[in-house]
Write an enzyme that holds these catalytic residues in place. Structure first.
Site, mmCIF file in Angstrom:
data_model
loop_
_atom_site.group_PDB
_atom_site.id
_atom_site.type_symbol
_atom_site.label_atom_id
_atom_site.label_comp_id
_atom_site.label_asym_id
_atom_site.label_seq_id
_atom_site.Cartn_x
_atom_site.Cartn_y
_atom_site.Cartn_z
ATOM 1 N N TYR A 49 47.833 20.227 3.709
ATOM 2 C CA TYR A 49 45.992 20.230 3.673
ATOM 3 C C TYR A 49 44.968 21.019 3.600
ATOM 4 C CZ TYR A 49 45.613 16.129 0.785
ATOM 5 O OH TYR A 49 45.167 15.055 -0.482
ATOM 6 N N GLU A 51 42.152 21.674 2.470
ATOM 7 C CA GLU A 51 40.539 21.451 2.073
ATOM 8 C C GLU A 51 39.964 21.866 2.842
ATOM 9 O OE1 GLU A 51 39.608 16.879 2.031
ATOM 10 O OE2 GLU A 51 40.965 16.385 -0.048
ATOM 11 N N ASP A 195 36.657 32.652 -20.853
ATOM 12 C CA ASP A 195 37.674 32.002 -20.664
ATOM 13 C C ASP A 195 39.199 32.877 -21.074
ATOM 14 O OD1 ASP A 195 39.521 30.982 -20.078
ATOM 15 O OD2 ASP A 195 38.945 28.681 -21.161
ATOM 16 N N THR A 221 43.500 31.528 -16.762
ATOM 17 C CA THR A 221 45.151 31.241 -16.260
ATOM 18 C C THR A 221 45.996 32.085 -15.429
ATOM 19 O OG1 THR A 221 46.257 30.691 -18.261
ATOM 20 C CG2 THR A 221 45.136 28.780 -17.710
ATOM 21 N N LYS A 224 50.423 31.744 -18.450
ATOM 22 C CA LYS A 224 50.638 33.197 -19.561
ATOM 23 C C LYS A 224 50.806 33.880 -19.371
ATOM 24 C CE LYS A 224 47.284 29.127 -22.414
ATOM 25 N NZ LYS A 224 46.448 28.671 -21.114
ATOM 26 N N ARG A 230 52.053 27.995 -13.055
ATOM 27 C CA ARG A 230 51.073 27.345 -13.578
ATOM 28 C C ARG A 230 49.246 26.973 -12.332
ATOM 29 N NH1 ARG A 230 53.011 25.491 -18.065
ATOM 30 N NH2 ARG A 230 50.939 24.900 -18.666
HETATM 31 N N1 DSN Z 1 47.136 24.249 -23.622
HETATM 32 C C1 DSN Z 1 46.787 25.509 -23.712
HETATM 33 C C2 DSN Z 1 47.849 26.362 -24.841
HETATM 34 O O1 DSN Z 1 48.636 26.062 -25.168
HETATM 35 O O2 DSN Z 1 46.676 27.767 -25.353
HETATM 36 C C3 DSN Z 1 45.629 25.809 -23.388
HETATM 37 O O3 DSN Z 1 45.230 25.572 -21.906
#
Ligand code: DSN
Length: 410
Positions: A49, A51, A195, A221, A224, A230
């Site tokens: 933990y 925080e 984003d 994110t 990707k 993730r």
């Molecule tokens: N679910 C993702 C996508 O497929 O673009 C975005 O969060």
């Protein structure tokens, strides 16, 4: 301690590993991490933990996880040329929550890309926190070109007078002009949030303009095109914004950070800083362009006529199929993708008229432009005769052969 006594779970994990090796992954938001990233996720850091932030935690024993978080922050700043980074968001949506809470008050107006034209759930969907707590308005793509029209964005900004303009998308295959967004934001006294969840790896690899110099805050994110675990991440060049982001991520929207995931983010960021990552990002875009081009030569309609990034949207309606039916047909030949709305779609989202195809994962396993031509052939044949089982069986065998020639984890 027995590592693997839970046979039910480990059987499902083994089956999933086998599925990933056997199928070709065309979901544009997925990728295959390195073994080192995967190893970092499975470490003792999951027990801790922490925080708070490095040097200011609510728990003892944080001296080692502080090292990890500081390294992750430093690498994120270096990679995206940002002054500050928050590496704690558990996901892209949590990163967007952190950024929106930092930039605006409940009820404030936000102008974002329409979900029907490629925006994301956390850009104002009525059932998402974003649509519940903020007053979202949208801009879209131009009907003929199916591309963003910055004059339309400018006129929507003038009408709406938003507190925040949000640029970025989940299903848009063209470059985004962040400098133009910044100018529109300035002219309307709005803040600019970007984003870059989908394109973060392309930005890291020099294949898309970096929004950081233009935006007040940038979210992303890590799993990707960036090819990490993730998770989410926020960068900014403004100290005041960073302070607000830090408090909106913790304690605002989250409790304890996932330190094992932050370690894996750090590993992935180091990989993305290596020169080979630029080669990877270049190959991802080359493959997407080759795939879109080969599909188009076979008579399939590509939304906006092509791609500048890692994905293309295919309008499957001329073949008489919905996106859902096309997704199913491609699944039967072990090509995994997702149905997707196309701009001005007349079908509901669960049917849709398109499929979204991405090249981040298949490029990671080493497929090249010649393979994209083969892949386009399989896709065109499958969508041309979605009920032909013997053809599907043949293609499934050919897909398996290509997949076997390019193992992910060996
Ligand atoms: N679910 C993702 C996508 O497929 O673009 C975005 O969060």
């Amino acid at each position: 301690m027995s590592a693997h006594s839970d046979s039910e779970i480990w059987a499902a994990v083994a089956a999933e590993t086998e599925r990933q090796e056997r199928q070709l992954e065309l979901i544009a938001s997925e990728n295959h991490t390195s073994q080192e990233v995967m190893d970092a996720v499975g470490t003792t850091l999951t027990n801790k933990y922490a925080e708070g932030y490095p040097g200011r935690r609510y728990y003892g024993g944080c001296e080692h996880v502080d090292v990890v978080e500081n390294i992750a922050r430093g690498r994120a700043k270096e990679l995206f040329n940002a002054k500050y980074a928050n590496v704690q968001p558990h996901s892209g949506t949590q990163a967007n929550m952190g950024a929106l809470m930092a930039l605006c008050q409940p009820g404030d107006r936000v102008l974002a890309m329409s979900l029907d034209h490629g925006g994301h759930l956390s850009h104002g969907h009525e059932k998402n926190f974003s649509g519940v707590f903020y007053d979202f308005h949208s801009y879209g793509v131009e009907r003929e070109s199916e591309r963003l029209d910055m004059d339309q964005v400018a006129s929507r900004a003038k009408e709406v007078q938003p507190r925040v303009i949000l640029a970025g998308a989940s299903a848009y295959s063209r470059s985004i002009d962040f400098a133009a967004f910044a100018e529109i934001a300035r002219e309307n006294d709005a803040l600019l949030m970007v984003d870059m969840a989908h394109i973060a790896g392309l930005v890291a690899g020099g294949q898309h303009d970096n929004p950081v110099p233009h935006a007040d805050v940038v979210t992303m994110t890590t799993h990707k095109t960036l090819r990490g675990p993730r998770g989410g991440l926020i960068v900014t060049r403004d100290l005041e914004v960073l302070k607000r982001v830090n408090s909106s991520v913790f304690p605002g929207g989250q409790g304890g950070p996932l330190m094992h995931v932050i370690a894996a983010k750090a590993v992935a960021l180091r990989e993305a800083l290596a020169p080979q990552f630029a080669d990877y990002a270049r190959a991802v875009v080359r493959n997407a362009q080759a795939l879109a081009g080969s599909l188009s030569e076979r008579g399939l309609r590509i939304v906006s006529g092509g791609t500048d990034n890692h994905l293309c949207l295919v309008d499957v309606s001329p073949s008489g199929l919905s996106g859902a039916q096309a997704e199913d047909a491609l699944h039967r030949v072990d090509l995994t993708c997702n149905k997707n709305l196309i701009p001005y779609d007349e079908r509901p989202p669960m049917e849709a008229s398109g499929v979204r195809l991405g090249t981040a994962a298949i490029t990671t396993r080493g497929l090249d432009e010649d393979d994209m031509n083969t892949l386009a052939g399989w896709i065109a044949e499958t969508l041309g005769s979605p009920e032909d089982e013997s053809m599907q069986q043949r293609i499934r065998g050919e897909v398996a052969e290509m997949a076997r020639a390019h193992p992910i984890y060996g």
